[in-house]
Design a protein around this motif. Sequence first.
Motif, PDB file in Angstrom:
ATOM      1  N   THR A 191     -18.785 -48.187 -32.123  1.00  0.00           N
ATOM      2  CA  THR A 191     -19.934 -47.487 -31.525  1.00  0.00           C
ATOM      3  C   THR A 191     -20.518 -48.297 -30.363  1.00  0.00           C
ATOM      4  O   THR A 191     -20.978 -47.721 -29.376  1.00  0.00           O
ATOM      5  N   ARG A 194     -18.322 -47.580 -27.427  1.00  0.00           N
ATOM      6  CA  ARG A 194     -18.517 -46.206 -26.957  1.00  0.00           C
ATOM      7  C   ARG A 194     -19.853 -46.054 -26.233  1.00  0.00           C
ATOM      8  O   ARG A 194     -19.937 -45.408 -25.204  1.00  0.00           O
ATOM      9  N   ASN A 195     -20.902 -46.669 -26.785  1.00  0.00           N
ATOM     10  CA  ASN A 195     -22.205 -46.570 -26.115  1.00  0.00           C
ATOM     11  C   ASN A 195     -22.167 -47.246 -24.754  1.00  0.00           C
ATOM     12  O   ASN A 195     -22.756 -46.751 -23.795  1.00  0.00           O
ATOM     13  N   ASP A 199     -22.893 -45.329 -21.278  1.00  0.00           N
ATOM     14  CA  ASP A 199     -23.886 -45.807 -20.304  1.00  0.00           C
ATOM     15  C   ASP A 199     -23.286 -45.840 -18.906  1.00  0.00           C
ATOM     16  O   ASP A 199     -23.912 -45.444 -17.932  1.00  0.00           O
ATOM     17  N   GLU A 222     -24.663 -37.771 -24.292  1.00  0.00           N
ATOM     18  CA  GLU A 222     -25.261 -38.705 -25.242  1.00  0.00           C
ATOM     19  C   GLU A 222     -24.342 -38.927 -26.428  1.00  0.00           C
ATOM     20  O   GLU A 222     -23.620 -38.021 -26.838  1.00  0.00           O
ATOM     21  N   TYR A 223     -24.424 -40.127 -26.980  1.00  0.00           N
ATOM     22  CA  TYR A 223     -23.637 -40.421 -28.171  1.00  0.00           C
ATOM     23  C   TYR A 223     -24.460 -40.066 -29.404  1.00  0.00           C
ATOM     24  O   TYR A 223     -25.618 -40.469 -29.527  1.00  0.00           O
ATOM     25  N   CYS A 229     -25.630 -46.891 -35.461  1.00  0.00           N
ATOM     26  CA  CYS A 229     -24.742 -47.645 -34.572  1.00  0.00           C
ATOM     27  C   CYS A 229     -24.584 -49.100 -34.975  1.00  0.00           C
ATOM     28  O   CYS A 229     -23.583 -49.730 -34.671  1.00  0.00           O
TER      29      CYS A 229
END
Length: 359
Positions: A191, A194-195, A199, A222-223, A229
């Motif tokens: 996560t 991925r974040n 971004d 958005e995740y 997370c």
Amino acid sequence: MRAKSVEFQSFRNLKSAKIQCHPSVNVIYGDNAQGKTNLLEAIWLFSGAKSFRGAKDSECIAHGSELARLSLEFESLGRNHTAGLDISNKRSATLDGVSLKTAGELAGNFKAVVFSPTHLSLIKDGPGVRRRFIDTAIGQIWPKYIGILKNYTHLLAQRNALLKDLRYSTQLYDMLSVYDSQLADLGSKITAYRNRYIDRLNEFVGDIYSGISGGKEILTVEYEATGGCDVDSLLNALKENQSSDISTATTSVGPHRDELSVKINDMAARSFGSQGQQRSAVIALKLSEAAVINQITGEQPVALLDDVMSELDEGRQDYILNHIKDWQVFITCCDRNSVKLLKEGTSFKVEKGEVKEEK
Ligand SMILES: Nc1ncnc2c1ncn2[C@@H]1O[C@H](COP(=O)(O)OP(=O)(O)OP(=O)(O)O)[C@@H](O)[C@H]1O
Ligand SMILES: [Mg+2]
């Protein structure tokens, strides 16, 4: 990254030729079934990836021939290169006259992103498609991620097998805690990657989408994590769901269930987006993927856009043709009127496999 010329022999229905590419926009137009996508596919194969149509290599060889031969002159970071690709019962590639061990090695050399109508599934289908999109993109720029994802998937399969066994043997409970903490640990790493990627994507996708829609609409990405997370929240979520997970023998929370939410004007693009909006959103995502690669590698990949114009109004078509000049684009379309909108660039007409530059 700029393709300078492409040469093809015995590739699908294309008549042997060498075409000179324009450094910014190249429009490839013609009626259905003339060879437009074939030309795009020929360029794409130099990225080292499989065909974006899911075609087998052997399907690319012109019927009646045994070998398709492609050659690409391109410029990368100010240097000129020549790549060769032969497709027979296997692929073999050369770069600047030197044979590569595998054609996949072309990957780091010629960089491209592709949009084809099948990519509309990125908005239309379920979350798995969107997870695959970011996972592939992340793997390309941060290769360590691939190993972490593999380990997570492996561990997840082991946990699911254990959940099944737990129905019959409760002595295995201790094992579940071990798996859960390992899964939370790896999951939080996934996560985080991925974040971090989203971004980056968000630095571009909003502006690109706003450009396509003439400033009328806002796209947000958005995740959405199913189990949080960070390690602790993920571990808690796994624990909280243990009993229901045992009854279904599946793991209900974690990055394998997370979603990449894509909204247009605050509404889910998947459920509420019009055809044109969904198409615009996928194009914006694909172009942003290229922009992120540029940010990280210092080089803007070539964008190959197959059939993007249909369903788009003139304003949106104009943006794609005339406002993404910083990088090289190849666009196929059927409609001569779309070509008329092009202000600067080259157009090629494809007819029965013959590619002709229009002056
Ligand atoms: N290996 C092959 N050998 C010979 N012809 C082939 C081969 N593979 C595909 N073709 C032919 O190529 C034709 C054109 O394909 P292509 O997908 O490039 O069309 P297109 O111009 O993109 O059309 P559309 O506008 O419908 O997308 C097909 O009709 C098919 O018959
Ligand atoms: Mg096509």
